[in-house]
Enzyme design. Structure first.
Site, short mmCIF file in Angstrom:
data_model
loop_
_atom_site.label_atom_id
_atom_site.label_comp_id
_atom_site.label_asym_id
_atom_site.label_seq_id
_atom_site.Cartn_x
_atom_site.Cartn_y
_atom_site.Cartn_z
N GLU A 227 0.85 -1.19 0.00
CA GLU A 227 0.00 0.00 0.00
C GLU A 227 0.88 1.23 0.00
O GLU A 227 2.04 1.19 0.41
CB GLU A 227 -0.95 -0.01 1.20
CG GLU A 227 -0.30 0.05 2.56
CD GLU A 227 -0.11 1.46 3.11
OE1 GLU A 227 -0.62 2.42 2.50
OE2 GLU A 227 0.57 1.58 4.13
N ARG B 120 -5.65 -0.36 3.63
CA ARG B 120 -5.27 -0.01 2.26
C ARG B 120 -4.66 -1.19 1.51
O ARG B 120 -4.51 -1.13 0.29
CB ARG B 120 -4.30 1.18 2.26
CG ARG B 120 -4.96 2.49 2.68
CD ARG B 120 -4.04 3.69 2.46
NE ARG B 120 -2.87 3.67 3.31
CZ ARG B 120 -2.80 4.21 4.52
NH1 ARG B 120 -3.88 4.76 5.06
NH2 ARG B 120 -1.67 4.19 5.22
N SER C 219 9.13 5.48 4.79
CA SER C 219 8.37 6.67 5.15
C SER C 219 9.25 7.88 4.90
O SER C 219 10.31 8.02 5.53
CB SER C 219 7.94 6.59 6.62
OG SER C 219 7.17 7.70 6.99
N HIS D 256 6.17 7.51 18.51
CA HIS D 256 5.37 7.61 17.29
C HIS D 256 4.15 8.48 17.47
O HIS D 256 3.72 9.17 16.53
CB HIS D 256 4.94 6.24 16.77
CG HIS D 256 4.27 6.33 15.43
ND1 HIS D 256 2.90 6.38 15.29
CD2 HIS D 256 4.78 6.43 14.18
CE1 HIS D 256 2.59 6.49 13.99
NE2 HIS D 256 3.72 6.53 13.31
N PHE E 118 2.19 15.39 12.49
CA PHE E 118 1.73 15.24 11.12
C PHE E 118 0.30 15.76 10.96
O PHE E 118 -0.01 16.52 10.04
CB PHE E 118 1.83 13.78 10.70
CG PHE E 118 1.24 13.51 9.34
CD1 PHE E 118 1.93 13.86 8.19
CD2 PHE E 118 0.00 12.92 9.21
CE1 PHE E 118 1.38 13.63 6.93
CE2 PHE E 118 -0.55 12.67 7.97
CZ PHE E 118 0.14 13.03 6.82
N HIS F 98 4.43 7.53 2.51
CA HIS F 98 4.99 6.25 2.91
C HIS F 98 4.52 5.15 1.97
O HIS F 98 3.58 5.31 1.21
CB HIS F 98 4.70 5.91 4.38
CG HIS F 98 3.36 5.29 4.66
ND1 HIS F 98 2.68 5.51 5.83
CD2 HIS F 98 2.58 4.42 3.96
CE1 HIS F 98 1.55 4.83 5.83
NE2 HIS F 98 1.47 4.17 4.70
#
Length: 353
Positions: free
Chosen positions: A143, A178, A219, A299, A306, A320
């Site tokens: 994906e 995805r 990423s 994270h 983000f 990514h």
């Protein structure tokens, strides 16, 4: 609004998505669309490793040689050059190359110019190390996600068309949703990394056998075309939180299922740094990557940052790509690399062979 899963890859679901059918994402994101003829891709990392700065000219010459072979018949569609220093203070130059046709990759790999050079005993006597890490996921095993709609990096070079705005993003578990294969498969890891040739502690040539559903994530951050304001946003706000997370995975990721984590900077053939970077991480499974992403403070800080900035991005490009692959479609091989390189660190060495 459309699904991240292309129409020709849709099938009746036996596994549910992580969100309800009326979910609306908070901002627009896109995926790459490839032709129906694209069935499987090859992602190949070729590395040159050295410990001392005086070896850099030799290592750059080796990198240029590898890049030169990519121009042979059946070479890749696209490749990137990067460098990074690992947590053993070794320098690593890398080529990451992408093929749209596994058969072409195999012909390239078996050519005398490529196979003969790699197999030569000279590679073991040069005072530098080499590695190659190759995965070949099917298109239902990968994906992508982009905050932009043209000139896609990485595997996106093989899928040059952009989707419309997609549904499956902005929530935990959206990466899994995805994947076309997620409609019917949990993508669970089976088996373990095993040394099948050589001994990592002794150096020389070492081959590691992988296992089903090793997960690879790239990423990336590209600020080459960004203006001053967006450059400052990346360097002053995004990069510090990103660096903390990537350093954590590099140094302590083993306990979380991360086999290898490299935060790399793009370079040109002379080793000059470009305004582009990306993380390249191998995980035991997508599930373990998800668990770290959803729960670990390093994270969560990246994710919050983000979300705060993505809607206002213009020239700063964030993206990514994530894949899983079958064990038979993986190759991990190391020549004179230190024993914490890539898959070597976590590979089991059989007691007697």
């Amino acid at each position: 609004m459309e699904s991240a899963i292309d129409t020709h890859l849709k099938c009746p679901r036996t596994l549910s998505r992580r969100v309800s059918d009326d979910y609306t994402p908070p901002f627009p994101m896109f995926v790459g669309r490839g032709p129906k003829e694209l069935q499987q891709v090859v992602m190949a990392s070729f590395g040159v490793q050295y410990a001392d700065d005086e070896r850099r000219p030799q290592a750059l010459a080796a990198l240029r040689h590898i890049v030169g072979t990519l121009g042979l018949a059946d070479g890749p569609v696209h490749h990137d050059l990067t460098q990074h220093v690992d947590n053993q203070d070794h320098h690593n130059l890398m080529v990451l190359a992408y093929w749209a046709d596994p058969a072409a990759y195999c012909r390239w790999l078996r050519s005398e110019e490529v196979a003969g050079w790699w197999a030569s005993p000279d590679r073991l006597d040069e005072g530098i190390g080499y590695f190659r890490e190759i995965v070949a996921p099917r298109v239902d095993q990968l994906e992508t996600l982009y905050a932009f709609t043209e000139d896609f990096p990485g595997v996106g070079q093989l899928m040059p068309e952009a989707s419309g705005e997609i549904e499956e993003h902005g929530y935990w578990g959206s990466a899994r949703d995805r994947f076309p294969i997620s409609q019917t498969d949990w993508m669970e890891a089976t088996g373990e990394l095993t040394v099948v040739e050589g001994d990592p502690e002794r150096g020389g040539r070492v081959v590691v056998r992988g296992h089903d559903n090793i997960c690879l994530i790239r990423s990336g951050q590209d600020w080459r075309a960004a203006g001053e304001e967006e450059r400052d946003l990346y360097l002053d706000e995004i990069l510090p939180t990103l660096q903390d997370g990537m350093d954590f995975l590099r140094d302590e990721g083993q306990a979380h299922g991360c086999y290898s984590n490299r935060f790399v900077r793009s370079i040109d053939l002379d080793g000059n740094e470009l305004d582009e970077s990306y993380n390249l991480g191998h995980w035991r499974s997508l599930d373990q990557l998800e668990r770290w992403a959803e729960s670990h403070p390093t994270h969560l800080r990246i994710f919050v940052t983000f979300f705060r900035v993505v809607a206002g991005l213009d020239k700063l490009r964030l993206y990514h790509e994530v894949s899983v692959s079958d064990a038979r479609d993986q190759t991990f091989e190391y020549l004179n690399c230190h024993p914490a390189t890539g898959m070597l660190r976590d590979a089991r060495v059989p007691a007697a062979r």
